[in-house]
Write a protein that holds these residues in place. Sequence first.
Motif, mmCIF file in Angstrom:
data_model
loop_
_atom_site.group_PDB
_atom_site.id
_atom_site.type_symbol
_atom_site.label_atom_id
_atom_site.label_comp_id
_atom_site.label_asym_id
_atom_site.label_seq_id
_atom_site.Cartn_x
_atom_site.Cartn_y
_atom_site.Cartn_z
ATOM 1 N N ASN A 44 0.804 -1.223 0.000
ATOM 2 C CA ASN A 44 0.000 0.000 0.000
ATOM 3 C C ASN A 44 0.841 1.278 0.000
ATOM 4 O OD1 ASN A 44 -2.357 -1.511 0.110
ATOM 5 N ND2 ASN A 44 -2.326 -1.587 2.370
ATOM 6 N N LYS A 45 2.155 1.145 0.039
ATOM 7 C CA LYS A 45 3.018 2.319 0.202
ATOM 8 C C LYS A 45 2.855 3.312 -0.941
ATOM 9 C CE LYS A 45 7.818 3.631 1.092
ATOM 10 N NZ LYS A 45 9.193 3.150 1.288
ATOM 11 N N ASN A 46 2.852 2.816 -2.177
ATOM 12 C CA ASN A 46 2.750 3.719 -3.333
ATOM 13 C C ASN A 46 1.400 4.422 -3.388
ATOM 14 O OD1 ASN A 46 5.318 3.072 -4.207
ATOM 15 N ND2 ASN A 46 4.611 1.336 -5.462
ATOM 16 N N SER A 47 0.328 3.665 -3.106
ATOM 17 C CA SER A 47 -1.003 4.279 -3.158
ATOM 18 C C SER A 47 -1.154 5.340 -2.076
ATOM 19 C CB SER A 47 -2.082 3.206 -2.998
ATOM 20 O OG SER A 47 -1.948 2.552 -1.745
ATOM 21 N N VAL A 48 -0.577 5.078 -0.896
ATOM 22 C CA VAL A 48 -0.640 6.060 0.192
ATOM 23 C C VAL A 48 0.106 7.325 -0.186
ATOM 24 C CG1 VAL A 48 0.134 6.539 2.557
ATOM 25 C CG2 VAL A 48 -0.960 4.360 2.020
ATOM 26 N N SER A 49 1.256 7.173 -0.869
ATOM 27 C CA SER A 49 2.052 8.328 -1.291
ATOM 28 C C SER A 49 1.252 9.221 -2.236
ATOM 29 C CB SER A 49 3.341 7.862 -1.965
ATOM 30 O OG SER A 49 4.097 8.964 -2.421
ATOM 31 N N LYS A 50 0.559 8.601 -3.203
ATOM 32 C CA LYS A 50 -0.253 9.388 -4.148
ATOM 33 C C LYS A 50 -1.408 10.086 -3.429
ATOM 34 C CE LYS A 50 0.779 6.458 -8.155
ATOM 35 N NZ LYS A 50 0.209 5.534 -9.167
ATOM 36 N N GLN A 51 -2.039 9.358 -2.524
ATOM 37 C CA GLN A 51 -3.144 9.956 -1.787
ATOM 38 C C GLN A 51 -2.662 11.115 -0.919
ATOM 39 O OE1 GLN A 51 -4.930 6.769 0.416
ATOM 40 N NE2 GLN A 51 -5.730 5.729 -1.389
ATOM 41 N N GLY A 52 -1.441 10.972 -0.375
ATOM 42 C CA GLY A 52 -0.895 12.030 0.462
ATOM 43 C C GLY A 52 -0.709 13.323 -0.304
ATOM 44 N N LYS A 53 -0.193 13.210 -1.555
ATOM 45 C CA LYS A 53 0.002 14.415 -2.364
ATOM 46 C C LYS A 53 -1.328 15.093 -2.661
ATOM 47 C CE LYS A 53 4.273 12.813 -4.618
ATOM 48 N NZ LYS A 53 4.901 12.432 -5.894
ATOM 49 N N THR A 54 -2.346 14.286 -2.978
ATOM 50 C CA THR A 54 -3.674 14.843 -3.256
ATOM 51 C C THR A 54 -4.245 15.526 -2.014
ATOM 52 O OG1 THR A 54 -4.061 13.055 -4.842
ATOM 53 C CG2 THR A 54 -5.985 14.282 -4.086
ATOM 54 N N SER A 55 -4.040 14.889 -0.853
ATOM 55 C CA SER A 55 -4.554 15.452 0.396
ATOM 56 C C SER A 55 -3.892 16.776 0.726
ATOM 57 C CB SER A 55 -4.329 14.458 1.544
ATOM 58 O OG SER A 55 -5.018 13.255 1.302
ATOM 59 N N VAL A 56 -2.573 16.874 0.479
ATOM 60 C CA VAL A 56 -1.849 18.121 0.751
ATOM 61 C C VAL A 56 -2.388 19.256 -0.107
ATOM 62 C CG1 VAL A 56 0.374 19.279 0.533
ATOM 63 C CG2 VAL A 56 0.252 17.006 1.560
ATOM 64 N N ALA A 57 -2.628 18.962 -1.387
ATOM 65 C CA ALA A 57 -3.160 19.991 -2.290
ATOM 66 C C ALA A 57 -4.542 20.451 -1.840
ATOM 67 C CB ALA A 57 -3.220 19.439 -3.715
ATOM 68 N N ALA A 58 -5.377 19.473 -1.444
ATOM 69 C CA ALA A 58 -6.726 19.820 -0.983
ATOM 70 C C ALA A 58 -6.667 20.625 0.313
ATOM 71 C CB ALA A 58 -7.540 18.544 -0.775
ATOM 72 N N ALA A 59 -5.755 20.230 1.215
ATOM 73 C CA ALA A 59 -5.620 20.946 2.487
ATOM 74 C C ALA A 59 -5.163 22.374 2.277
ATOM 75 C CB ALA A 59 -4.631 20.201 3.389
#
Length: 272
Positions: free
Chosen positions: A168-183
Amino acid sequence: MASSIGMMDNAYFVGRNEILTWINNSLQLNLSRIEEAASGAVQCQVIDMTYPGVVPMHKVNFDAKTECDMIQNYKVLQEVFNKLKIEKHIEVNRLVKGRPLDNLEFFQWLKRYCDSVNGGIMNENYNPVERRLKGGKERNSKGSYKSSKSLQANNLHNFASGDTAGINKNSVSKQGKTSVAAASGDVQALSKEITDLKLSVNLLEKERDFYIAKLRDIEILCQTPEVENLPMAVAIKKILYAVDAKESALEEAQEYISQSADSGETEEGKDN
């Protein structure tokens, strides 16, 4: 004493800087804004300082962030008020919103009340930091068993899921970038909202000060020796000095004017 502090009392002309200085010096805090004390914890400790030992400090949550936790603090405060027979209704729903004006007015009343009890002299034997720490330790000790069980459950869950962490490491990394932009977008929106709210508060405070000044002018006029005993002046003062915002104050003033007018007509009839 609490019920005799009306809206025209000098207590409500005390500035926010003086209130903040009083809070910080009395409780060894470092508040820079009145709304930072909206959780109700500071109010509880002010009463604890005035009546040492009366407030169950282990029930007071100085880390309260949610309205639910804040309401619990105000429940503690209201229970202490009832115990001490302090006739003061706490507008909890307004205070927990963190509005500066509502919290300022409550602290203005609170300072006036405490000064009437202790003469404005701080209790040198009261240790505010120790009382806060004691309350925190007692509250945390009650929740330690539940916290321990929760930690054990989390550790077991983390151990069981360790094999899937790499997948799940790669998927979490992508989700993290999206979350940062949204935040980031949310932060900008909130910053704009805060700026708008500050402007609204400033306008409301100016409006409040304007009308208080007008009321003060009316009070001074009604206290002028030449007119202070006239029915209209007496009726106006009945409204100004009414303790609670009730319609009965207006009705009482109107009735007084009516009785004075009837009395004047009766005396004129006798003279004729």
